[in-house]
Design a protein around this motif. Structure first.
Motif, short mmCIF file in Angstrom:
data_model
loop_
_atom_site.label_atom_id
_atom_site.label_comp_id
_atom_site.label_asym_id
_atom_site.label_seq_id
_atom_site.Cartn_x
_atom_site.Cartn_y
_atom_site.Cartn_z
N GLY A 1 0.82 -1.20 0.00
CA GLY A 1 0.00 0.00 0.00
C GLY A 1 0.85 1.24 0.00
N GLU A 2 0.18 2.35 0.03
CA GLU A 2 0.84 3.65 -0.03
C GLU A 2 1.28 4.08 1.37
OE1 GLU A 2 1.87 7.29 -2.20
OE2 GLU A 2 1.52 5.19 -2.71
N ASP A 3 2.49 4.58 1.48
CA ASP A 3 2.94 5.17 2.73
C ASP A 3 2.13 6.44 3.00
OD1 ASP A 3 4.86 3.20 2.92
OD2 ASP A 3 6.44 4.45 2.06
N THR A 4 1.86 6.68 4.28
CA THR A 4 1.08 7.85 4.67
C THR A 4 1.78 8.57 5.81
OG1 THR A 4 -0.97 6.67 4.13
CG2 THR A 4 -1.17 8.64 5.49
N LEU A 5 1.82 9.91 5.72
CA LEU A 5 2.38 10.71 6.80
C LEU A 5 1.47 11.90 7.02
CD1 LEU A 5 6.16 11.52 7.26
CD2 LEU A 5 4.36 12.99 8.13
N CYS A 6 1.02 12.10 8.26
CA CYS A 6 0.05 13.15 8.59
C CYS A 6 0.57 14.03 9.73
CB CYS A 6 -1.28 12.54 9.00
SG CYS A 6 -2.03 11.47 7.74
N TYR A 7 0.01 15.23 9.80
CA TYR A 7 0.43 16.21 10.82
C TYR A 7 -0.80 16.88 11.43
CZ TYR A 7 1.64 20.85 12.58
OH TYR A 7 1.74 21.98 13.36
N TYR A 8 -0.71 17.11 12.74
CA TYR A 8 -1.71 17.91 13.42
C TYR A 8 -1.04 18.70 14.54
CZ TYR A 8 -5.44 19.31 16.59
OH TYR A 8 -6.26 20.06 17.40
N GLY A 9 -1.38 19.98 14.64
CA GLY A 9 -0.95 20.81 15.75
C GLY A 9 -2.18 21.43 16.38
N ASN A 10 -2.29 21.35 17.68
CA ASN A 10 -3.51 21.87 18.31
C ASN A 10 -3.53 23.39 18.42
OD1 ASN A 10 -1.66 22.12 20.43
ND2 ASN A 10 -3.07 21.40 22.00
N LYS A 11 -2.50 24.05 17.91
CA LYS A 11 -2.51 25.51 17.80
C LYS A 11 -2.75 25.95 16.35
CE LYS A 11 -1.55 26.33 22.13
NZ LYS A 11 -2.50 27.03 23.02
N ALA A 12 -3.05 24.97 15.50
CA ALA A 12 -3.25 25.25 14.08
C ALA A 12 -4.72 25.11 13.71
CB ALA A 12 -2.38 24.31 13.24
N THR A 13 -5.00 24.64 12.49
CA THR A 13 -6.36 24.48 12.02
C THR A 13 -7.02 23.29 12.74
OG1 THR A 13 -5.57 23.08 10.22
CG2 THR A 13 -5.81 25.43 9.76
N PRO A 14 -8.35 23.22 12.72
CA PRO A 14 -9.05 22.15 13.45
C PRO A 14 -8.80 20.75 12.90
CG PRO A 14 -10.53 23.98 12.96
CD PRO A 14 -9.29 24.21 12.18
N GLU A 15 -8.42 20.65 11.62
CA GLU A 15 -8.27 19.35 10.98
C GLU A 15 -6.81 19.00 10.74
OE1 GLU A 15 -10.58 16.91 9.88
OE2 GLU A 15 -11.91 18.03 11.23
N PRO A 16 -6.44 17.72 10.87
CA PRO A 16 -5.08 17.29 10.50
C PRO A 16 -4.89 17.38 8.99
CG PRO A 16 -6.44 15.40 11.02
CD PRO A 16 -7.27 16.60 11.35
N ILE A 17 -3.66 17.29 8.55
CA ILE A 17 -3.37 17.32 7.12
C ILE A 17 -2.52 16.11 6.74
CG2 ILE A 17 -3.50 19.84 6.96
CD1 ILE A 17 -0.42 19.89 6.92
#
Length: 296
Positions: free
Chosen positions: A151-167
């Protein structure tokens, strides 16, 4: 605090290329109890250091599993924090033990982000690319669970001082994260990223690459004044902000106490090297390396 540089390429063009090159520092109180990286979990399939601070035992800052789940955490620099907030280190440990995929996990975390002091969290899944290398038991597990062999490798980011949704980080590239949002151009981050880029774009044997990255992680050059960092760190002393302006932080009782380099290549090989401070003494260090193949 902490700093992370990483090159992510889910579809490397050549056989000898890397899907992930990650170099990270853990900055913490020198006397905060913790355990150096080792395998743990029900099947000894999780590799990470662990926090042993009372009430926060079992949290982590960076870890990976034999099945390719990876998580890394940095704190967000802020003048005032809530002493009663939940321990951020569990965000890493919970992902490594949880069954959720990286994006779904971050969406769950985002719904609870207000319970924590400021943080940034990277979560990733690196898939087995060569199914012929799997054992019979592993192949059988894949069939029973109806999960794809590759399958495809996946890398995601979330910061709780940023936008409401992860990217999702969909594009291959070189990224850097410190104690602000992803790619915030603090001077020390830009300096370290330049050094990191110059190293990862060279053709080096794995051992040489690890040593070059460890050298970058121990760069103590100060990068002050930095108005962007200083404005975010309002409330910190001038001396502390100056110390925090280096890739490798050095101040009395606090600073960089672990360097970690993780390599994942196109053949499913994982290399994890950790250099850890001993006895709260910046002159005493222990380096250990772990090597394994990704499992499905």
């Amino acid at each position: 605090m902490c700093i992370i540089f990483f090159k992510f390429d889910p579809r490397p063009a050549s056989k000898n290329a890397y899907r992930l090159i990650l170099a990270a520092n853990r900055d913490e109180l020198y006397n905060r109890p913790s355990k150096a990286a080792e395998f743990w979990g029900s099947n000894k399939e999780i590799l990470s250091g662990l926090d042993l601070e009372e009430g926060k035992e079992g949290g982590s800052w960076l870890g990976i599993t034999k099945r390719g789940k990876l998580a890394a955490l940095t704190n967000y620099l802020e003048g005032k924090t809530n002493p009663d907030a939940q321990g951020r280190g569990f965000l890493v440990s919970n992902f490594l033990t949880d069954g959720l995929d990286s994006f779904s996990y971050l969406r769950k975390v985002a719904s609870e982000g207000h319970l924590y002091n400021g943080f940034n969290l990277l979560t990733a899944e690196f898939r087995v690319k060569h199914s012929h290398q799997l054992t019979f038991a592993e192949k059988n597990h894949c069939r029973c669970s109806k999960r794809p062999m590759v399958g495809e490798d996946t890398l995601c980011y979330y910061g709780n001082k940023a936008t409401p949704e992860p990217i999702r980080l969909k594009a291959a590239g070189i990224y850097a994260l410190s104690n602000a949002l992803l790619e915030t151009p603090w001077r020390k981050l830009q300096h370290g990223k330049r050094l990191f880029t110059s190293v990862v774009n060279r053709t080096l044997p794995p051992e040489g690459l690890v040593q070059e990255l460890l050298h970058i992680l121990n760069d103590e050059e100060l990068h002050t004044p930095d108005p962007m960092q200083e404005s975010q760190g309002e409330g910190y002393s001038k001396a502390m902000l100056q110390a925090l302006s280096a890739v490798c932080v050095r101040s009395p009782g606090y600073g960089t106490r672990a360097n970690t380099v993780i390599l994942i290549d196109s053949e499913d090989n994982v290399s994890f090297t950790e250099r850890t401070m001993l006895n709260c003494d910046i002159t005493q260090w222990k380096t250990q390396s772990f090597h394994f193949k990704l499992q499905q």
